[in-house]
Scaffold this active site. Sequence first.
Site, mmCIF file in Angstrom:
data_model
loop_
_atom_site.group_PDB
_atom_site.id
_atom_site.type_symbol
_atom_site.label_atom_id
_atom_site.label_comp_id
_atom_site.label_asym_id
_atom_site.label_seq_id
_atom_site.Cartn_x
_atom_site.Cartn_y
_atom_site.Cartn_z
ATOM 1 N N CYS A 2 108.851 6.171 147.441
ATOM 2 C CA CYS A 2 108.887 7.317 148.361
ATOM 3 C C CYS A 2 108.493 6.913 149.786
ATOM 4 O O CYS A 2 107.817 5.920 150.001
ATOM 5 C CB CYS A 2 107.926 8.390 147.881
ATOM 6 S SG CYS A 2 108.235 8.901 146.198
ATOM 7 N N ARG A 27 113.488 1.395 151.122
ATOM 8 C CA ARG A 27 112.536 1.481 150.014
ATOM 9 C C ARG A 27 113.160 2.138 148.774
ATOM 10 O O ARG A 27 112.591 2.078 147.695
ATOM 11 C CB ARG A 27 111.312 2.307 150.444
ATOM 12 C CG ARG A 27 110.580 1.716 151.632
ATOM 13 C CD ARG A 27 109.552 2.680 152.153
ATOM 14 N NE ARG A 27 108.539 2.936 151.143
ATOM 15 C CZ ARG A 27 107.494 2.164 150.926
ATOM 16 N NH1 ARG A 27 107.318 1.087 151.651
ATOM 17 N NH2 ARG A 27 106.617 2.464 149.996
ATOM 18 N N TRP A 75 111.532 9.111 145.389
ATOM 19 C CA TRP A 75 112.036 8.273 144.286
ATOM 20 C C TRP A 75 111.414 8.884 143.043
ATOM 21 O O TRP A 75 110.191 8.823 142.847
ATOM 22 C CB TRP A 75 111.586 6.832 144.507
ATOM 23 C CG TRP A 75 111.924 5.880 143.401
ATOM 24 C CD1 TRP A 75 111.317 5.796 142.183
ATOM 25 C CD2 TRP A 75 112.927 4.871 143.414
ATOM 26 N NE1 TRP A 75 111.882 4.792 141.446
ATOM 27 C CE2 TRP A 75 112.866 4.210 142.163
ATOM 28 C CE3 TRP A 75 113.871 4.460 144.361
ATOM 29 C CZ2 TRP A 75 113.715 3.150 141.841
ATOM 30 C CZ3 TRP A 75 114.696 3.408 144.027
ATOM 31 C CH2 TRP A 75 114.632 2.766 142.783
ATOM 32 N N ASN A 99 103.076 10.810 148.864
ATOM 33 C CA ASN A 99 103.447 9.577 148.146
ATOM 34 C C ASN A 99 102.310 9.255 147.206
ATOM 35 O O ASN A 99 101.151 9.454 147.559
ATOM 36 C CB ASN A 99 103.578 8.387 149.107
ATOM 37 C CG ASN A 99 104.856 8.417 149.882
ATOM 38 O OD1 ASN A 99 105.692 9.282 149.670
ATOM 39 N ND2 ASN A 99 105.001 7.485 150.801
ATOM 40 N N GLY A 100 102.630 8.693 146.053
ATOM 41 C CA GLY A 100 101.575 8.305 145.113
ATOM 42 C C GLY A 100 101.619 9.194 143.890
ATOM 43 O O GLY A 100 102.642 9.814 143.589
ATOM 44 N N GLU A 480 113.933 -18.121 132.838
ATOM 45 C CA GLU A 480 113.843 -17.332 134.062
ATOM 46 C C GLU A 480 113.311 -18.188 135.222
ATOM 47 O O GLU A 480 113.802 -18.101 136.347
ATOM 48 C CB GLU A 480 112.963 -16.091 133.813
ATOM 49 C CG GLU A 480 112.697 -15.195 134.997
ATOM 50 C CD GLU A 480 113.959 -14.656 135.678
ATOM 51 O OE1 GLU A 480 115.067 -14.804 135.132
ATOM 52 O OE2 GLU A 480 113.820 -14.111 136.789
ATOM 53 N N LYS A 484 115.326 -18.903 138.667
ATOM 54 C CA LYS A 484 114.779 -18.624 140.001
ATOM 55 C C LYS A 484 114.924 -19.854 140.883
ATOM 56 O O LYS A 484 115.343 -19.770 142.032
ATOM 57 C CB LYS A 484 113.290 -18.245 139.939
ATOM 58 C CG LYS A 484 112.929 -16.904 139.392
ATOM 59 C CD LYS A 484 113.331 -15.723 140.229
ATOM 60 C CE LYS A 484 114.742 -15.309 140.000
ATOM 61 N NZ LYS A 484 115.113 -14.417 138.986
ATOM 62 N N GLU A 487 118.572 -20.605 141.861
ATOM 63 C CA GLU A 487 119.156 -19.620 142.778
ATOM 64 C C GLU A 487 118.770 -19.865 144.222
ATOM 65 O O GLU A 487 119.586 -19.713 145.114
ATOM 66 C CB GLU A 487 118.666 -18.208 142.409
ATOM 67 C CG GLU A 487 119.285 -17.631 141.188
ATOM 68 C CD GLU A 487 118.778 -16.215 140.948
ATOM 69 O OE1 GLU A 487 117.595 -16.058 140.592
ATOM 70 O OE2 GLU A 487 119.553 -15.279 141.107
ATOM 71 N N HIS A 503 115.919 -33.257 120.823
ATOM 72 C CA HIS A 503 117.251 -33.242 120.207
ATOM 73 C C HIS A 503 118.348 -33.542 121.226
ATOM 74 O O HIS A 503 119.488 -33.132 121.058
ATOM 75 C CB HIS A 503 117.485 -31.896 119.515
ATOM 76 C CG HIS A 503 116.507 -31.665 118.408
ATOM 77 N ND1 HIS A 503 116.559 -32.325 117.215
ATOM 78 C CD2 HIS A 503 115.397 -30.889 118.353
ATOM 79 C CE1 HIS A 503 115.542 -31.956 116.451
ATOM 80 N NE2 HIS A 503 114.821 -31.083 117.124
ATOM 81 N N LYS A 599 123.625 -9.185 145.255
ATOM 82 C CA LYS A 599 122.574 -8.453 144.550
ATOM 83 C C LYS A 599 123.124 -7.656 143.384
ATOM 84 O O LYS A 599 122.501 -7.532 142.348
ATOM 85 C CB LYS A 599 121.831 -7.548 145.535
ATOM 86 C CG LYS A 599 120.597 -6.882 144.975
ATOM 87 C CD LYS A 599 119.469 -7.871 144.739
ATOM 88 C CE LYS A 599 118.332 -7.271 143.939
ATOM 89 N NZ LYS A 599 117.502 -8.282 143.295
HETATM 90 C C1 F6R Z 1 118.771 -13.271 139.246
HETATM 91 C C2 F6R Z 1 119.411 -11.970 139.237
HETATM 92 C C3 F6R Z 1 120.653 -11.818 138.442
HETATM 93 C C4 F6R Z 1 120.738 -10.425 137.830
HETATM 94 C C5 F6R Z 1 122.086 -10.232 137.135
HETATM 95 C C6 F6R Z 1 122.160 -8.902 136.441
HETATM 96 O O1 F6R Z 1 117.663 -13.312 140.066
HETATM 97 O O2 F6R Z 1 118.985 -11.055 139.871
HETATM 98 O O3 F6R Z 1 120.736 -12.806 137.453
HETATM 99 O O4 F6R Z 1 119.694 -10.272 136.913
HETATM 100 O O5 F6R Z 1 123.110 -10.318 138.084
HETATM 101 O O6 F6R Z 1 121.955 -7.875 137.338
HETATM 102 P P1 F6R Z 1 121.480 -6.440 136.848
HETATM 103 O O7 F6R Z 1 120.085 -6.589 136.325
HETATM 104 O O8 F6R Z 1 121.539 -5.587 138.085
HETATM 105 O O9 F6R Z 1 122.439 -5.999 135.809
#
Ligand code: F6R
Length: 604
Positions: A2, A27, A75, A99-100, A480, A484, A487, A503, A599
Amino acid sequence: MCGIVGYLGDKNTKKILLDGLKELEYRGYDSAGIAVLQDGDFQSYKAVGKLLNLEEKTKDFITEKFAVGIGHTRWATHGKPTELNAHPHLGESSYVVHNGIIENYAELKKELQDDGVTFLSQTDTEVIVHQFEKNLQLTSSAFEAFEKTISELEGAYAILLVTKGESETIFFAKHGSPMLVGIDTQNDKYFASSDTPLIGHCSDVNYFDDGDYGYVTKEHIVVFDKEKQQKEPQFTKLATNKLSAQKDGYRFFMEKEIYEQSDVIADTLLGRVNDTEILFDELEDEFFNGIEEIKLCACGTSYHAALSASYLFERHSKIKTSVEIASEFRYREPIMHQDTLFVVISQSGETADTLETLKMAKNAGLKTLVICNVDNSSMVRLADASILTRAGVEKGVASTKAFATQVSIFWMLSLYLAQLRETLSREMIQEQITLLRAVPAAVKVDDTTHERIKRLSKRYLHGHGFFFIGRDIFFPLALEGALKLKEISYLHAEGYPSGEMKHGPIALADPELFTIALLPQNLLYEKTKSNVEELSARDSTICAISPITFDKADDFIQTKHHTSYMLEFFEMMVVVQLLSLEISVRLGNDVDMPRNLAKSVTVE
Ligand code: F6R
């Protein structure tokens, strides 16, 4: 999440409020509203969806003389994103934005309802304005009523309130949610929940401390502290760069989002965990009836969260669980049984492959659930039920806080199922609840650890590859961690189960192969340790992450001694996120917008 804005002065109040809300759009929000008091009368407008809808509704509303106004982007947390639930909330003659979370809202609401007050919304916020109006009857001034109201609220808040009886005043309070006030050269007053709406209007601002409350008028800014002592506002220079202001002083959005994890996980848990049980208001009691199996389907980081979930569902809820990569699942003519709950996980709720698998499951007549960060996204609209992760908007392309909240939801869901299926005793559930509540503290970034990671990152800028290794639920965390790093550093990295290295992959071991070893003390420590020793014996460069000192490691990042592997999981998650971040920074890469990535992946 929010956002709040406020303005008191002679300029175009509507424009200042709407422009301010636009600055807070980053946000994330699902509805917005403003209330303006001019010539002794209120005008209020609310709209669901984008600010364009609110702009459209207010297009004939003119504010060209002295006015006080408050605005909000919401939100949804308590109640759906509807116009009624959007702020500002109205009492008899006052409006509030907040907010909160007001933790004791249910109790206050009950008392007010018993006194005959009618509530229009499902929000916790609405109690503030009704409580204030009740207190107006009991006190001799609006300020006293406001002060009394604040003292009756429990929880976290940033509040602005305006009331007809004091038509040239804005009341404010801050406790646990950010808020600042600024003045321009004509002495007009501006409020906001973060810097950006004030940039361009004010050169100096006062950031309120927790417990501050008071009021502003044309002439004055009157501030009291939590001891009810009046204090002078402390003005500091305001940044002039909006993008850097949005980052709240962090170098990158990704860094900010890593640091935010403690707060967002607290939001994720809110209202879903009490002393004895896990609650999901969003799920009907009979939702899990007839379910014998769970299939989880996702992409990327969300897939790693799903893999983590599979360990928890089988361990806690004793329910057979399988995990699928969405892009694979959709083309392999899968067999789907109707006793399987089909769960998709997606930060955005729009990922094309995941969305398609959801459609397939629906067509096959399976019950479906989505774990998602975006209300009203395509997946949320399509699935039979949804659980929102409440991570707020994630701007860094490399996902961090979204993953943290997804795993938190899955941990809760595994316990919720354990309650339903009675697969864990009440004592065990309570023990798990205590641990869950400790997650926000476990993911708080420790300055010393961050400094250490910054320093040792310089040794990991080359090499012919990284292996992130771990066992059990630390294997998805290793995946993961490797994702990271790939990427944002563009270095080759793989996640591997540590027991699988011998293996094949161990053939790669040499000093230029970097092994990032996840060595929790509470889960298969000795087993993982001997796998790391095998790599160390072959001269792989080892960076061990563990609470237990490991003398075979070239580098060692010490984590805390927790009583549960899940708290170790969350702390190590932060460590691998920071390690990737710092390596990327040293390589001079664009941390927030890595090359070739988007994204939201809405194409297959
Ligand atoms: C990695 C990342 C991507 C998403 C993937 C799925 O940091 O963000 O691997 O996790 O593209 O995206 P969503 O979660 O939006 O379905």
